[in-house]
Enzyme design. Structure first.
Site, PDB file in Angstrom:
ATOM      1  N   PRO A 186      66.863  24.299  45.891  1.00 37.71           N
ATOM      2  CA  PRO A 186      65.703  23.401  45.945  1.00 37.71           C
ATOM      3  C   PRO A 186      65.648  22.329  44.864  1.00 37.71           C
ATOM      4  O   PRO A 186      64.747  22.307  44.021  1.00 37.71           O
ATOM      5  CB  PRO A 186      64.531  24.380  45.824  1.00 37.71           C
ATOM      6  CG  PRO A 186      65.067  25.486  44.974  1.00 37.71           C
ATOM      7  CD  PRO A 186      66.509  25.640  45.381  1.00 37.71           C
ATOM      8  N   CYS A 187      66.592  21.394  44.923  1.00 37.41           N
ATOM      9  CA  CYS A 187      66.567  20.301  43.950  1.00 37.41           C
ATOM     10  C   CYS A 187      65.361  19.388  44.171  1.00 37.41           C
ATOM     11  O   CYS A 187      64.998  18.611  43.283  1.00 37.41           O
ATOM     12  CB  CYS A 187      67.875  19.499  44.007  1.00 37.41           C
ATOM     13  SG  CYS A 187      68.253  18.795  45.615  1.00 37.41           S
ATOM     14  N   HIS A 188      64.727  19.492  45.353  1.00 39.86           N
ATOM     15  CA  HIS A 188      63.533  18.676  45.608  1.00 39.86           C
ATOM     16  C   HIS A 188      62.345  19.115  44.756  1.00 39.86           C
ATOM     17  O   HIS A 188      61.351  18.392  44.671  1.00 39.86           O
ATOM     18  CB  HIS A 188      63.160  18.740  47.100  1.00 39.86           C
ATOM     19  CG  HIS A 188      62.881  20.110  47.605  1.00 39.86           C
ATOM     20  ND1 HIS A 188      63.872  20.998  47.966  1.00 39.86           N
ATOM     21  CD2 HIS A 188      61.696  20.782  47.806  1.00 39.86           C
ATOM     22  CE1 HIS A 188      63.323  22.127  48.385  1.00 39.86           C
ATOM     23  NE2 HIS A 188      62.025  22.032  48.289  1.00 39.86           N
TER      24      HIS A 188
END
Length: 222
Positions: A186-188
Site C-alpha cells: 500500500p504505497c498509496h
C-alpha cells in the site's frame, strides 16, 4: 537479516557458497531453503535475475481501473495500473525481470485478478503469495509499507524511521515509487508531512480514490 546479507552477496557477483557463508549459514543447501522461503527463488535464479522463471501476465479490470497482473507459479510478481499503454507496462515488467520468460496469458492470471478485485472491494479472500525482487533497501521499505494498517496514512519520514534510516527520506520516496505491486503493497498510504497526498505512480486521482475507500484517518501509524 540473513536473506538480506545473501542478496547483497549474490547481487555483488558472489557465488552461492560465498553468499551462504556471508549470511551466516552452514552451506548452499541452507541458503537454498532460506531464499525459497523468503524470495520464492533459488539462489541461482536470484543471481541470474530470474533467468528460467516463467511469468504469465494479462490486463484485467479492477475497482480502480484496468491493471496488468503478472504471476509465476510461486506468487504474484507485478500489479500495475495502466497509466499508458499495455505495452509500456509489459516493457517495465520485462526490465524488472530481465532473465525471465514473459508470456501473455490472461486466463492464467484470472484467479489472481479476481482475488485482488475482491480484496479491493473489502471482501476477504485466500492469502496471495508474492514474488518480490528488489534491493535490500527497497525490500525493507516495501515490508514496512505492509505494516501500515488500512484506514491509516504515514509520512515518508515515518517510513524512513521505521526502516532505521531517518535521514533517507528521499531514498524512501524513490523506493515507494518503485513498488511493483500496486495496492497490495500500500504505497498509496504514504503522504507528505504537510498532509498533502503528493504524487502517486499510478495517478493522484487514483490514490485519492483508494484512500477515500479505505476511510483514511490522519497521519498515524499504530
Amino acid at each position: 537479516l540473513a536473506a538480506q546479507r545473501a542478496r547483497r552477496a549474490l547481487q555483488g557477483g558472489g557465488g552461492v557458497l560465498e553468499a551462504a557463508l556471508e549470511a551466516g549459514l552452514s552451506g548452499p543447501s541452507r541458503l537454498h531453503d532460506l531464499l525459497l522461503t523468503v524470495e520464492r527463488m533459488t539462489p541461482g535464479e536470484y543471481r541470474a535475475a530470474a533467468r528460467g522463471v516463467e511469468i504469465r501476465h494479462g490486463v484485467h479490470d479492477t475497482a480502480f481501473g484496468p491493471a496488468l497482473v503478472a504471476a509465476t507459479p510461486r506468487g504474484v510478481c507485478a500489479v500495475a495500473f495502466l497509466e499508458g499503454s499495455e505495452r509500456a507496462a509489459v516493457d517495465e515488467l520485462r526490465a524488472r525481470w530481465p532473465g525471465a520468460t514473459l508470456r501473455e496469458d490472461r486466463r492464467a492470471v484470472k484467479a489472481v485478478a479476481e482475488a485482488l478485485s475482491a480484496r479491493m472491494a473489502g471482501r476477504a479472500g485466500q492469502p496471495l503469495s508474492v514474488l518480490l525482487r528488489g534491493t535490500p533497501f527497497q525490500l525493507q521499505v516495501w515490508e514496512a509499507l505492509l505494516r501500515v494498517p488500512e484506514g491509516r496514512t504515514v509520512t515518508y519520514g515515518a517510513v524512513a524511521e521505521a526502516v532505521g534510516a531517518p535521514r533517507a527520506v528521499r531514498a524512501v520516496g524513490t523506493a515507494v515509487g518503485d513498488n511493483p505491486l500496486a495496492w497490495l503493497i500500500p504505497c498509496h498510504r504514504v503522504i507528505r508531512a504537510s498532509g498533502v497526498l503528493g504524487e502517486y505512480r499510478w495517478g493522484a486521482a487514483r490514490k485519492a480514490a483508494m484512500l477515500a475507500c479505505e476511510g483514511a484517518a490522519g497521519v498515524r501509524w499504530r
